[in-house]
Design a protein around this motif. Structure first.
Motif, short mmCIF file in Angstrom:
data_model
loop_
_atom_site.label_atom_id
_atom_site.label_comp_id
_atom_site.label_asym_id
_atom_site.label_seq_id
_atom_site.Cartn_x
_atom_site.Cartn_y
_atom_site.Cartn_z
N TYR A 91 1.44 27.10 -23.81
CA TYR A 91 1.19 25.98 -23.00
C TYR A 91 1.40 24.44 -23.77
O TYR A 91 1.89 23.57 -23.31
N GLY A 92 1.21 24.56 -25.14
CA GLY A 92 1.23 23.49 -25.71
C GLY A 92 2.90 22.94 -25.82
O GLY A 92 3.21 21.81 -25.84
N VAL A 93 3.70 23.67 -25.70
CA VAL A 93 5.22 23.56 -25.65
C VAL A 93 5.62 22.95 -24.24
O VAL A 93 6.30 22.16 -24.12
N ARG A 94 5.23 23.77 -23.26
CA ARG A 94 5.65 23.61 -21.89
C ARG A 94 4.98 22.27 -21.27
O ARG A 94 5.29 21.61 -20.35
N TYR A 95 3.48 22.33 -21.55
CA TYR A 95 2.83 21.35 -20.87
C TYR A 95 1.98 20.39 -21.60
O TYR A 95 1.65 19.13 -21.06
N GLY A 96 1.64 20.58 -22.84
CA GLY A 96 0.91 19.76 -23.67
C GLY A 96 1.42 18.99 -24.70
O GLY A 96 0.98 18.40 -25.43
N SER A 97 2.72 18.96 -24.56
CA SER A 97 3.35 18.11 -25.81
C SER A 97 3.44 16.77 -25.59
O SER A 97 3.92 15.98 -26.47
N PHE A 98 2.89 15.99 -24.55
CA PHE A 98 3.07 14.59 -24.45
C PHE A 98 2.28 14.04 -25.30
O PHE A 98 2.62 12.74 -25.80
N THR A 99 1.12 14.36 -26.18
CA THR A 99 0.51 13.50 -26.99
C THR A 99 1.39 13.64 -28.16
O THR A 99 1.43 12.45 -28.87
N GLU A 100 2.09 14.60 -28.72
CA GLU A 100 2.83 14.39 -30.10
C GLU A 100 4.07 13.65 -29.73
O GLU A 100 4.17 12.85 -30.62
#
Length: 222
Positions: A91-100
């Motif tokens: 999920y962090g790779v596909r959808y939640g990486s915008f913060t990083e």
């Protein structure tokens, strides 16, 4: 009450212990190629946990939405908790990486946080998938300490990354020396998590974008 995971695992163990017709242990079936696409099944698991949360998503729910049997799920992903850990990473790779990405690409902490909030408004209300943030929502009513703690660690890591970026800007004079990095980072985290819940409660992209603008108006300027 025994969980569905434990019940199904016990059932599989019982099958494994059966003997053949002449009392000999049943031979282990030969391995067969997987009859499903693992990435597709994982995406379906992401959406299921995202929609229902960890606790409310049963093994039966997972096998149904992933369109695989319990033995295939265990063989490919492990138990429910192991699957969820992989789901959160993916999920962090596909959808939640915008913060990083925002923290890495924007020239200032202010610009990075403004971008994070704007992109959260878009991502959390996207009709192509469940609303809100999986890492926030999956912890709701969670009674599994290890899962609850792992999600808490991830949320706090995001706040720590924002704080680090703010501290760097204070050190270089891009933010005033009296700025409180801890409070600003916690404020950003509260906005992100609150926007997630608001999105699940029906807030529109435009409404969340307006909240983001108000939030950034409170930031100190040099």
């Amino acid at each position: 009450m025994v969980s569905s995971m434990a019940t199904e695992e016990a059932g599989e163990a019982g099958k494994a212990g059966k003997t053949g017709a002449k009392g000999r242990p049943a031979s282990k079936p030969r391995g067969r190629p997987r009859s499903f696409d693992r990435e597709t099944a994982l995406e379906k698991a992401i959406l299921a946990f995202w929609e229902r949360g960890y606790e409310a998503t049963s093994v039966s729910d997972l096998t149904r939405v992933m369109d695989i049997g319990a033995p295939s799920l265990y063989a490919a992903f492990g138990d429910k908790q192991s699957l969820f850990e992989e789901v959160v990473r993916e999920y962090g790779v596909r959808y939640g990486s915008f913060t990083e990405r925002a923290l890495a690409e924007e020239p200032t902490a202010r610009a990075a946080v403004a971008r994070i909030l704007r992109e959260a408004a878009v991502e959390y209300t996207d009709p192509a998938h469940p609303h809100g943030c999986l890492v926030v929502h999956a912890a709701t009513n969670c009674s599994t300490p290890e899962v609850e703690e792992s999600l808490r660690v991830r949320r706090n890591a995001s706040i720590a990354a924002i704080r680090s970026r703010i501290e760097a800007d204070i050190a270089t004079g891009m933010l005033p020396p009296h700025a409180d990095a801890a409070v600003l980072a916690r404020h950003a985290g509260a906005m992100i998590q609150g926007m997630s819940q608001q999105a699940r409660d029906g807030a529109s992209r435009e409404e969340l974008e307006a909240l983001a603008e108000i939030a950034m108006a409170n930031w100190p300027r040099t």
